[in-house]
Design a protein around this motif. Sequence first.
Motif, PDB file in Angstrom:
ATOM      1  N   ARG A   1       0.859  -1.184   0.000  1.00  0.00           N
ATOM      2  CA  ARG A   1       0.000   0.000   0.000  1.00  0.00           C
ATOM      3  C   ARG A   1       0.900   1.241   0.000  1.00  0.00           C
ATOM      4  O   ARG A   1       1.811   1.342   0.840  1.00  0.00           O
ATOM      5  CB  ARG A   1      -0.856  -0.016   1.276  1.00  0.00           C
TER       6      ARG A   1
ATOM      7  N   ILE B   1      -0.356  -8.807   3.875  1.00  0.00           N
ATOM      8  CA  ILE B   1      -1.501  -9.003   2.974  1.00  0.00           C
ATOM      9  C   ILE B   1      -2.782  -9.023   3.812  1.00  0.00           C
ATOM     10  O   ILE B   1      -2.747  -9.295   5.011  1.00  0.00           O
ATOM     11  CB  ILE B   1      -1.400 -10.319   2.159  1.00  0.00           C
ATOM     12  N   ASP B   2      -3.878  -8.703   3.158  1.00  0.00           N
ATOM     13  CA  ASP B   2      -5.189  -8.888   3.780  1.00  0.00           C
ATOM     14  C   ASP B   2      -5.932  -9.954   2.989  1.00  0.00           C
ATOM     15  O   ASP B   2      -6.036  -9.874   1.750  1.00  0.00           O
ATOM     16  CB  ASP B   2      -6.002  -7.582   3.766  1.00  0.00           C
TER      17      ASP B   2
ATOM     18  N   GLU C   1      -8.177  -8.263  13.591  1.00  0.00           N
ATOM     19  CA  GLU C   1      -8.072  -8.361  12.127  1.00  0.00           C
ATOM     20  C   GLU C   1      -7.592  -9.759  11.725  1.00  0.00           C
ATOM     21  O   GLU C   1      -6.412  -9.953  11.411  1.00  0.00           O
ATOM     22  CB  GLU C   1      -7.106  -7.301  11.576  1.00  0.00           C
TER      23      GLU C   1
ATOM     24  N   HIS D   1      -5.545  -9.994   8.418  1.00  0.00           N
ATOM     25  CA  HIS D   1      -4.250  -9.332   8.217  1.00  0.00           C
ATOM     26  C   HIS D   1      -3.107 -10.290   8.560  1.00  0.00           C
ATOM     27  O   HIS D   1      -2.932 -10.670   9.712  1.00  0.00           O
ATOM     28  CB  HIS D   1      -4.176  -8.073   9.089  1.00  0.00           C
TER      29      HIS D   1
ATOM     30  N   HIS E   1       1.957  -2.919   5.425  1.00  0.00           N
ATOM     31  CA  HIS E   1       1.558  -2.900   4.009  1.00  0.00           C
ATOM     32  C   HIS E   1       2.478  -1.941   3.245  1.00  0.00           C
ATOM     33  O   HIS E   1       2.773  -2.169   2.072  1.00  0.00           O
ATOM     34  CB  HIS E   1       0.104  -2.434   3.875  1.00  0.00           C
TER      35      HIS E   1
HETATM   36 ZN    ZN Z   1      -3.790  -5.483   6.650  1.00  0.00          ZN
END
Ligand code: ZN
Length: 270
Positions: A182, A212-213, A251, A254, A206
């Motif tokens: 990202r 990674i998600d 999360e 994640h 990221h």
């Molecule tokens: Zn993430």
Amino acid sequence: MGPERAAVSADSRRARREAELAAQAQVPPHPLHPRRWLPRFAVLAALAGITVALPLTENVSPGNGTFVAGAQAAAVPLPSTVEALTGVVVTTTPPPAIAADGTTALRAEVAASRSEERDPLPGCDGADRPAGANGQLRTSDLCTLWTGSLQLRGDAAYSIAELNLAFRARFGRDLCLTDGYRTLAEQRVLKSRKGGLAAVPGRSNHGWGLAIDLCSPETKGATGRWIKENGPIYGWENPDWALSGGSGPFEPWHWEYTRGVMEDGEYYSS
Ligand SMILES: [Zn+2]
């Protein structure tokens, strides 16, 4: 014991023996119990002959039988008398499909898959850390994943691609991802949208191309269990802060390339 009693006793034994012989002569031989009537040499002849004859029968196919002819015959156990005379092979070895458990079979399948496809991500050399700051890496230094758009730094990309090969061997499709590398600009947009659920721009893994998600459904059910079990084998973990009750937002989607994060990343951040 006097001589008279001894003579009576001997007569008695002789009479009993004669009665036994007479009784045996009237009993027809039983096909499955040849020892009751066959002379010993006949049994041995049958056993010797059967080592040659059995491979020619329908019960033992060539190359698959347990009996061999000639000099090798001495090295293997002789068939039992029942086997020899009926041609039925009695085996106590379970077939491989029963002997192997599911886990072993799956690992063999994955290993075969990995050896057949030695390059999990063609065009990616798996090189380590690219130059640049968090969220400001040159995209030409990164590797593009199987999704065609998401990117990670080389070593992380290579290992997640290997994980994906194993996932494909198990589920017959690619692992579903929503996010990889990202940029700083993308992280700023995300932060403005999600607030506390997004890392401070410049502090997300990221931004290093090390996280990674997963698509949310992948984190549940059979795929979720599989990823939890196999992710760490390939160097990927759902970090502690992202676990239920962890120090950060929950999360489960994640996942981070642990070695890269510990060396170069933001160990405590998303
Ligand atoms: Zn993430």
